[in-house]
Design a protein around this motif. Structure first.
Motif, PDB file in Angstrom:
ATOM      1  N   GLU A  74       0.838  -0.841  -0.115  1.00  0.00           N
ATOM      2  CA  GLU A  74      -0.142   0.005   0.513  1.00  0.00           C
ATOM      3  C   GLU A  74       0.754   1.069   0.117  1.00  0.00           C
ATOM      4  N   THR A  86      -4.031  -0.646  -4.042  1.00  0.00           N
ATOM      5  CA  THR A  86      -6.069  -0.839  -4.397  1.00  0.00           C
ATOM      6  C   THR A  86      -5.857  -0.287  -5.542  1.00  0.00           C
ATOM      7  N   PHE A  87      -4.428   0.969  -5.918  1.00  0.00           N
ATOM      8  CA  PHE A  87      -5.063   1.860  -6.336  1.00  0.00           C
ATOM      9  C   PHE A  87      -6.218   1.479  -8.215  1.00  0.00           C
ATOM     10  N   PRO A  88      -7.222   1.800  -8.164  1.00  0.00           N
ATOM     11  CA  PRO A  88      -8.534   1.129  -9.417  1.00  0.00           C
ATOM     12  C   PRO A  88      -7.656   1.931 -10.528  1.00  0.00           C
ATOM     13  N   PHE A  89      -6.470   3.170 -10.995  1.00  0.00           N
ATOM     14  CA  PHE A  89      -6.248   3.049 -12.340  1.00  0.00           C
ATOM     15  C   PHE A  89      -4.671   3.503 -12.776  1.00  0.00           C
ATOM     16  N   LYS A  90      -4.809   1.705 -12.141  1.00  0.00           N
ATOM     17  CA  LYS A  90      -2.431   1.840 -12.210  1.00  0.00           C
ATOM     18  C   LYS A  90      -2.561   1.796 -13.773  1.00  0.00           C
ATOM     19  N   ASP A  91      -3.587   1.537 -14.826  1.00  0.00           N
ATOM     20  CA  ASP A  91      -3.181   1.873 -16.117  1.00  0.00           C
ATOM     21  C   ASP A  91      -2.530   3.394 -16.459  1.00  0.00           C
ATOM     22  N   GLN A 133     -10.796   5.805 -17.749  1.00  0.00           N
ATOM     23  CA  GLN A 133      -9.997   5.487 -16.714  1.00  0.00           C
ATOM     24  C   GLN A 133      -9.512   6.736 -16.714  1.00  0.00           C
ATOM     25  N   LYS A 146     -11.797   9.376 -14.742  1.00  0.00           N
ATOM     26  CA  LYS A 146     -12.667   8.989 -13.111  1.00  0.00           C
ATOM     27  C   LYS A 146     -11.011   9.086 -12.507  1.00  0.00           C
ATOM     28  N   MET A 147      -9.607   8.978 -13.004  1.00  0.00           N
ATOM     29  CA  MET A 147      -8.902   9.220 -12.220  1.00  0.00           C
ATOM     30  C   MET A 147      -8.839  10.684 -11.776  1.00  0.00           C
ATOM     31  N   PHE A 160     -10.705  12.065  -9.247  1.00  0.00           N
ATOM     32  CA  PHE A 160     -10.040  11.067  -7.779  1.00  0.00           C
ATOM     33  C   PHE A 160      -9.053  12.504  -7.530  1.00  0.00           C
TER      34      PHE A 160
END
Length: 699
Positions: free
Chosen positions: A256, A281-286, A319, A322-323, A326
């Motif tokens: 983390e 757990t980060f949802p926008f890795k790409d 993506q 959304k990032m 965020f």
């Protein structure tokens, strides 16, 4: 022998101190370019432009980690042994670009030292047609070769900015509506997939804390752990890692942990980061792989700082969108947390003092050959400095004779070299009086070959300023047998909208005057006839007896120029060595009265009626001086001389003060006056030296 050895050792220590002071790990140069910010940016990043003003061959891959490849050899091929390859560390279009060498020619001296430096170029729009360019270069080591390289690059960047300005004034620099920013194929993944870039995410906050504390909060592990995350550390260097973990029960390096790379930084100005490893757990890795951020720090006052965060690399993919949302929320929370942290943390006096060590309201940059310094508080002041390739006598002739002024600036004028004498520049000598140019202007005082001070005019668009006159002082210092440093200060700016607008006008236009003086000694005098201007014969030179006899004293003081200045310009300062009873109205024409016998009748107490003639803070002060009651005929005749104090910093914390008293006439009374002050000023300067607990002696 023992004493001599001690003296040699002391000299050796002084040399070591001087060497230590001379070593720098960075330099900054600035210049104003006469073009829009978009045009200047294009000139820096478009190979078609670069090859016209900077290098012979160029390719630019404008992206983070993209390469700039250049060569100074027109017959070479990019990629051969003559090629320089520089990696782009970070950038923001039209605002900033930073880079670092990765490949340099094999025969380049100091290759290893060269590969360690990094450079940031900032672009600030001053108007639609003027841009300030600031070059900040870092990473120079203490070795002799690295210091030589720093000096060489500092000088080279000054010349480069001058060449850029000259290029952008040429017809060949017309704006290209299809700039070729990138010459080699783009390898950015989002561009390969034809994903459209979108505007950056920009967030700004103003925090009630001094700049050093704000910078410390982002750049030291200790401060980061106090507000950003319970576990945080940073290795503040190019390529260093910033790590943070918001789980107090976790550890740095666990899944983390957020890992950022410091891709570039400029102390107290900018940090640029790129995520190297997001939390598990980060949802926008790409999407995050193609982004980077830049944080700018701007000092607003001694206790207030603006932070501007710019997030770049976002595109139109779902993506990425959304990032962006965020980080819009996350960065806002981060900035508010920082503000709360710093508002609850008392600013240390040390930090404020460091911030105030250099006047925060003063900014300097270079306009061609002219260094411009703008001071807006506590009192407005403009300073212009240039090194002229001419002797001091030649520069003095150019500035103090109509013949000299005609050779570099305007076809006519009138100059009488004495206090109150006219000092006018006539741009249209045949026009009616009042329409010829700089008229109604006069001299306050002068010190031949060294200093000139008086009033200046303003264009008709500033009627009040034109009526009330600006105030200036010009100082000339000999650099060597062939070069003279000329510095002009403009002081005493009234507070009004018109005067403020005129202030901005002179910022832009006075450098032109000094550039014309410079070109007089590089390109020769102006040929007015070739320009179709009819030049009338010069008026006869008005003969004056000024400055008469001159009395000069010098003393070396263990004090800074600012401390010496404060001794002569404040009641407390004057009371420490000269007179405890004063009347000082610090402005040109204001009272400068020192009283030595308060029991004497009014008019016999000392310096009644004396006034300030001119000044340049921390450098020069000139005031009128009267005769003592012991020489009644001169005292009753209100005879006045001028006292000029010149303050110059020396090595190892010393300052030299030169006192010149000019305008001393001839005759028995004036002989007594000279003898009186020859002794009096020596005693005053000894008392001044003693006030600094110095062993200085007046000569």
């Amino acid at each position: 022998m023992f004493i001599k050895s001690k003296m040699l050792m002391f000299a050796f220590i002084l040399l070591l101190k001087a060497d230590a002071l001379a070593q720098r790990d960075s330099f900054q140069v600035e210049s104003v370019i006469d073009a829009s910010i978009q045009r200047v940016w294009q000139a820096f990043t478009d190979p078609a432009d670069l090859t016209k003003w900077s290098v012979k061959l160029a390719e630019v891959d404008l992206r983070v980690s993209g390469l700039i490849r250049t060569s100074y050899d027109a017959s070479a091929v990019l990629g051969d042994e003559s090629t320089f390859e520089t990696r782009i560390l970070t950038f923001e279009t039209n605002r900033m670009i930073a880079f670092q060498p990765v490949i340099v020619p094999k025969d380049l001296p100091s290759r290893d030292a060269y590969m360690k430096i990094w450079t940031i170029v900032y672009f600030d729009s001053l108007s639609k047609s003027q841009t300030r360019v600031r070059v900040s270069s870092h990473g120079y080591g203490p070795s002799e070769s690295a210091q030589q390289m720093l000096a060489s690059f500092e000088k080279g960047n000054k010349s480069k900015l001058q060449r850029l300005n000259e290029y952008l004034q040429t017809a060949s620099a017309a704006v290209d509506t299809n700039p070729r920013i990138v010459k080699n194929p783009i390898t950015d993944a989002s561009q390969k997939n034809n994903v459209e870039r979108i505007p950056p995410l920009i967030q700004t906050i103003e925090i009630d804390a001094p700049l050093p504390l704000v910078w410390d909060a982002f750049s030291t592990s200790k401060s980061m752990a106090e507000w950003m995350a319970p576990l945080a550390t940073i290795d503040m260097r190019v390529g260093g890692k910033m790590m943070a973990n918001y789980n107090p029960a976790g550890r740095l390096g666990d899944p983390e942990t957020i890992v950022n790379t410091v891709i570039c930084y400029d102390p107290l100005r900018m940090i640029s980061l790129k995520v190297a490893k997001p939390p598990a757990t980060f949802p926008f890795k790409d999407a995050i792989a193609n982004t980077w951020s830049v944080m700018y720090f701007e000092k607003l006052s001694l206790s207030r700082t603006r932070i501007r965060i710019v997030g770049m690399g976002y595109d139109t993919s779902e993506q990425s969108q959304k990032m962006k949302q965020f980080f819009d929320v996350g960065n806002d929370w981060t900035l508010r947390e920082l503000s709360k942290y710093l508002s609850s943390k008392p600013a240390s006096q040390t930090a404020v003092e460091k911030q105030g060590a250099k006047d925060a309201s003063s900014t300097s940059y270079e306009h061609g050959n002219v260094k411009v310094t703008i001071t807006k508080s506590p009192k407005k002041r403009l300073d212009f400095e240039i090194e002229i390739p001419a002797t001091r006598e030649q520069v003095w002739h150019a500035l103090t004779t109509v013949d000299g002024v005609r050779e570099f600036y305007c076809p006519g004028g009138q100059i009488v070299l004495e206090p109150g004498g006219v000092y006018e520049y006539h741009f249209m000598p045949d026009a009616p009086p009042g329409k010829r140019g700089m008229e109604g202007t006069k001299l306050f005082t002068l010190l031949p070959m060294q200093m000139l001070a008086g009033t200046g005019s303003a264009p008709p668009m500033f009627p009040q300023v034109r009526k009330e006159k600006t105030r200036w002082v010009t100082i000339m210092d000999e650099v060597d047998n062939e070069h003279t440093r000329v510095r002009m200060s403009m002081v005493d700016w009234p507070a009004s909208e018109e005067w403020s607008t005129a202030f901005e006008y002179f910022i832009k236009n006075n450098p032109v005057y000094f550039e014309m003086l410079y070109k007089r000694f590089t390109n020769g005098p102006i040929d007015w006839q070739a320009r179709g201007v009819v030049v009338k014969p010069l008026p006869p030179v008005t003969k004056t007896t000024w400055p008469g006899r001159t009395l000069e004293k010098q003393v070396l003081l263990k004090a800074s120029p600012k401390e010496v200045w404060n001794r002569w310009t404040t009641p407390d300062g004057l009371g420490s060595f000269f007179s405890k009873h004063t009347n000082i109205d610090f402005r040109i024409g204001g009272a400068y009265e020192l009283y030595f016998d308060m029991n004497a009748p009014v008019g016999k107490r000392g310096g009644e009626g004396c006034e300030i003639l001119t000044y340049a803070p921390y450098e020069l002060l000139a005031f009128t001086w009267n005769a003592p009651p012991s020489i009644p005929r001169l005292r009753d005749a209100n005879a006045r001389t001028h006292v000029i104090l010149q303050i110059k910093a020396q090595t190892d914390g010393y300052t030299q003060l030169t006192l010149s008293q000019i305008g001393i006439g001839d005759g028995e009374d004036w002989d007594a006056y000279y003898t009186y002050f020859d002794r009096a000023w020596s005693n005053v300067l000894k008392s001044l030296a003693a006030s600094f607990d110095s062993a200085g002696e007046a000569e």
